[in-house]
Design a protein around this motif. Structure first.
Motif, PDB file in Angstrom:
ATOM      1  N   PHE A  84      58.651 -44.417 -30.299  1.00  0.00           N
ATOM      2  CA  PHE A  84      57.844 -44.129 -31.486  1.00  0.00           C
ATOM      3  C   PHE A  84      57.616 -45.399 -32.296  1.00  0.00           C
ATOM      4  CE2 PHE A  84      57.732 -43.122 -36.053  1.00  0.00           C
ATOM      5  CZ  PHE A  84      56.522 -42.439 -36.088  1.00  0.00           C
ATOM      6  N   TYR A  85      58.665 -46.165 -32.532  1.00  0.00           N
ATOM      7  CA  TYR A  85      58.504 -47.402 -33.298  1.00  0.00           C
ATOM      8  C   TYR A  85      57.604 -48.397 -32.562  1.00  0.00           C
ATOM      9  CZ  TYR A  85      61.495 -46.366 -37.269  1.00  0.00           C
ATOM     10  OH  TYR A  85      61.997 -45.817 -38.433  1.00  0.00           O
ATOM     11  N   GLU A  86      57.668 -48.404 -31.251  1.00  0.00           N
ATOM     12  CA  GLU A  86      56.747 -49.256 -30.492  1.00  0.00           C
ATOM     13  C   GLU A  86      55.303 -48.788 -30.671  1.00  0.00           C
ATOM     14  OE1 GLU A  86      58.452 -48.933 -26.611  1.00  0.00           O
ATOM     15  OE2 GLU A  86      59.768 -50.681 -26.885  1.00  0.00           O
ATOM     16  N   SER A  87      55.097 -47.475 -30.784  1.00  0.00           N
ATOM     17  CA  SER A  87      53.739 -46.973 -30.997  1.00  0.00           C
ATOM     18  C   SER A  87      53.199 -47.384 -32.362  1.00  0.00           C
ATOM     19  CB  SER A  87      53.706 -45.437 -30.862  1.00  0.00           C
ATOM     20  OG  SER A  87      54.252 -44.791 -32.009  1.00  0.00           O
ATOM     21  N   LEU A  88      54.108 -47.655 -33.318  1.00  0.00           N
ATOM     22  CA  LEU A  88      53.700 -48.142 -34.630  1.00  0.00           C
ATOM     23  C   LEU A  88      53.421 -49.641 -34.624  1.00  0.00           C
ATOM     24  CD1 LEU A  88      56.253 -46.296 -36.978  1.00  0.00           C
ATOM     25  CD2 LEU A  88      53.984 -45.527 -36.259  1.00  0.00           C
ATOM     26  N   GLY A  89      53.741 -50.295 -33.525  1.00  0.00           N
ATOM     27  CA  GLY A  89      53.486 -51.725 -33.415  1.00  0.00           C
ATOM     28  C   GLY A  89      54.690 -52.612 -33.630  1.00  0.00           C
ATOM     29  N   PHE A  90      55.896 -52.040 -33.566  1.00  0.00           N
ATOM     30  CA  PHE A  90      57.109 -52.836 -33.701  1.00  0.00           C
ATOM     31  C   PHE A  90      57.641 -53.227 -32.324  1.00  0.00           C
ATOM     32  CE2 PHE A  90      57.269 -50.229 -37.631  1.00  0.00           C
ATOM     33  CZ  PHE A  90      57.315 -51.248 -38.561  1.00  0.00           C
ATOM     34  N   THR A  91      58.266 -54.394 -32.249  1.00  0.00           N
ATOM     35  CA  THR A  91      59.011 -54.805 -31.073  1.00  0.00           C
ATOM     36  C   THR A  91      60.422 -54.250 -31.197  1.00  0.00           C
ATOM     37  OG1 THR A  91      57.714 -56.825 -30.828  1.00  0.00           O
ATOM     38  CG2 THR A  91      59.880 -56.783 -29.767  1.00  0.00           C
ATOM     39  N   VAL A  92      60.863 -53.478 -30.220  1.00  0.00           N
ATOM     40  CA  VAL A  92      62.161 -52.799 -30.283  1.00  0.00           C
ATOM     41  C   VAL A  92      63.075 -53.361 -29.202  1.00  0.00           C
ATOM     42  CG1 VAL A  92      63.352 -50.582 -30.263  1.00  0.00           C
ATOM     43  CG2 VAL A  92      61.002 -50.715 -31.108  1.00  0.00           C
ATOM     44  N   GLY A  93      64.288 -53.736 -29.588  1.00  0.00           N
ATOM     45  CA  GLY A  93      65.232 -54.333 -28.653  1.00  0.00           C
ATOM     46  C   GLY A  93      65.851 -53.323 -27.708  1.00  0.00           C
ATOM     47  N   VAL A 100      57.756 -52.310 -45.100  1.00  0.00           N
ATOM     48  CA  VAL A 100      57.649 -53.597 -44.416  1.00  0.00           C
ATOM     49  C   VAL A 100      56.337 -54.258 -44.829  1.00  0.00           C
ATOM     50  CG1 VAL A 100      59.063 -52.945 -42.428  1.00  0.00           C
ATOM     51  CG2 VAL A 100      56.585 -52.548 -42.370  1.00  0.00           C
ATOM     52  N   ALA A 101      56.300 -55.589 -44.750  1.00  0.00           N
ATOM     53  CA  ALA A 101      55.104 -56.346 -45.100  1.00  0.00           C
ATOM     54  C   ALA A 101      54.274 -56.600 -43.849  1.00  0.00           C
ATOM     55  CB  ALA A 101      55.491 -57.673 -45.744  1.00  0.00           C
ATOM     56  N   VAL A 102      52.973 -56.373 -43.961  1.00  0.00           N
ATOM     57  CA  VAL A 102      52.033 -56.657 -42.870  1.00  0.00           C
ATOM     58  C   VAL A 102      50.836 -57.421 -43.443  1.00  0.00           C
ATOM     59  CG1 VAL A 102      52.679 -54.658 -41.451  1.00  0.00           C
ATOM     60  CG2 VAL A 102      50.882 -54.425 -43.174  1.00  0.00           C
ATOM     61  N   PRO A 103      50.161 -58.218 -42.627  1.00  0.00           N
ATOM     62  CA  PRO A 103      49.047 -59.017 -43.136  1.00  0.00           C
ATOM     63  C   PRO A 103      47.736 -58.263 -43.258  1.00  0.00           C
ATOM     64  CG  PRO A 103      49.416 -59.516 -40.831  1.00  0.00           C
ATOM     65  CD  PRO A 103      50.518 -58.574 -41.237  1.00  0.00           C
ATOM     66  N   ASP A 104      47.612 -57.120 -42.576  1.00  0.00           N
ATOM     67  CA  ASP A 104      46.303 -56.454 -42.497  1.00  0.00           C
ATOM     68  C   ASP A 104      46.497 -54.942 -42.454  1.00  0.00           C
ATOM     69  OD1 ASP A 104      43.768 -55.508 -41.933  1.00  0.00           O
ATOM     70  OD2 ASP A 104      43.356 -56.991 -40.368  1.00  0.00           O
ATOM     71  N   LEU A 105      46.270 -54.271 -43.579  1.00  0.00           N
ATOM     72  CA  LEU A 105      46.438 -52.820 -43.615  1.00  0.00           C
ATOM     73  C   LEU A 105      45.390 -52.106 -42.765  1.00  0.00           C
ATOM     74  CD1 LEU A 105      47.297 -52.145 -47.378  1.00  0.00           C
ATOM     75  CD2 LEU A 105      48.864 -52.219 -45.427  1.00  0.00           C
ATOM     76  N   ASP A 106      44.192 -52.657 -42.688  1.00  0.00           N
ATOM     77  CA  ASP A 106      43.160 -52.015 -41.869  1.00  0.00           C
ATOM     78  C   ASP A 106      43.555 -52.000 -40.398  1.00  0.00           C
ATOM     79  OD1 ASP A 106      41.558 -51.486 -44.044  1.00  0.00           O
ATOM     80  OD2 ASP A 106      40.368 -53.309 -43.839  1.00  0.00           O
ATOM     81  N   ALA A 107      44.183 -53.071 -39.928  1.00  0.00           N
ATOM     82  CA  ALA A 107      44.626 -53.117 -38.535  1.00  0.00           C
ATOM     83  C   ALA A 107      45.720 -52.084 -38.283  1.00  0.00           C
ATOM     84  CB  ALA A 107      45.127 -54.521 -38.188  1.00  0.00           C
ATOM     85  N   VAL A 108      46.603 -51.895 -39.260  1.00  0.00           N
ATOM     86  CA  VAL A 108      47.637 -50.872 -39.135  1.00  0.00           C
ATOM     87  C   VAL A 108      47.006 -49.487 -39.083  1.00  0.00           C
ATOM     88  CG1 VAL A 108      49.621 -49.790 -40.277  1.00  0.00           C
ATOM     89  CG2 VAL A 108      49.430 -52.280 -40.193  1.00  0.00           C
TER      90      VAL A 108
END
Length: 294
Positions: free
Chosen positions: A29-38, A251-259
């Motif tokens: 699920f976190y990967e689907s949000l765009g996070f890298t998961v260990g 969390v901070a992201v550079p582009d809300l539209d991309a999210v």
């Protein structure tokens, strides 16, 4: 009143412990949000985790791997596994707030003097896996605190003994652009009632006050302590606040539209405000996830 003369300097966010029932499903699920998961790691006290790392802080997705290995609570001993087992019995979500420490033994002494904890410091080590597959040693010392007005919330500080083996820029690159853990969010009917404890726990940082809310401004990130009205206005939720509970994190992201586009493509529900995008707890394993403009 707590004794501020023995307090260390203000402590920044280190990590957040998020209890989940299915660790691999949570990682996906976190990967689907765009996070890298260990990769999956195992603790000697029966829990297992996967980590989402930023520069200087991380999210710890954690589950119970071996219930038989969990030690029961004892005098002056905080049972991490038992606490998380109880938390997961109530439901998934953010369970523990962890701040950084340069000396966990000294912090344990400070917590006792401040009247917010009388636990023995706890040391442990494990093997971690680098991106190339090699294993390295990581080791930590923990000092625990407790807020009797927030019994469902866990609090401790973490001292890294092998930081060069733990922090890795390769793990801190996220497809969604997330660059930092910026906030841990607490919801309570009475934010002011928790000010004394949180100030002592965080090393007496600057506290910013709103109408009824508090923001503890840490060297890394912040702790937002909100009443239900503020939580509803900012994060579009109506949380159960009896007792005080962790709501989630930012969390901070550079582009809300991309999210926004990523969440739409993944079929993840969200609310879009002027300053942040919010994935509700019911869609995010019991933990509100907010993306803020960097």
């Amino acid at each position: 009143m707590p004794d501020t003369t023995i307090a260390s300097a203000p402590r920044g966010l280190d990590h957040l412990v998020i209890g989940v029932r299915d660790l691999d499903a949570a990682g996906a699920f976190y990967e689907s949000l765009g996070f890298t998961v260990g990769a999956r790691n195992r603790h000697p006290w029966g829990t297992e985790n996967r980590i989402v790392q930023f520069a200087g802080s991380f999210l710890e997705l954690l589950t119970i791997g071996d219930a038989a290995a969990i030690a029961p609570p004892a005098a002056r001993v905080f049972s991490f596994g038992s606490f998380m087992q109880d938390a997961l019995a109530r439901g998934e979500g953010l369970s523990m707030l962890v701040l950084e420490s340069s000396d966990a033994k000294a912090d344990a002494i400070a917590f006792k003097a401040a009247g917010i904890g009388d636990y023995e410091p706890f040391f442990f080590e494990r093997q971690a896996r680098r991106p190339d597959g090699s294993e390295v040693r990581v080791a930590f010392s923990l000092a625990f605190a407790a807020d009797p007005l927030a019994p469902e919330c866990g609090f401790f500080v973490c001292q890294q003994h092998e930081p060069q083996n733990f922090w890795n820029p390769a793990f801190q690159q996220h497809p969604n652009g997330a660059s930092a853990l910026t906030s841990a969010i607490i919801v309570t009917d009475s934010p002011a009632a928790h000010r004394e404890f949180l100030s002592a726990f965080a090393g007496f940082p600057e506290v910013l006050e709103g109408n009824a809310d508090l923001v503890l401004d840490l060297p890394r990130g912040r702790i937002d302590v909100l009443d239900p009205d503020a939580a509803q206005a900012i994060y579009h939720v109506e949380p159960d606040t009896t007792p005080a509970r962790f709501l989630g994190f930012c969390v901070a992201v550079p582009d809300l539209d991309a999210v926004t586009k990523r969440l739409e493509a993944a079929g993840v529900p969200f609310a879009h405000g002027e300053e942040r995008i919010v994935v509700p707890a019911q869609a995010a394993l019991g933990c509100v996830i907010a993306f803020e403009q960097a």
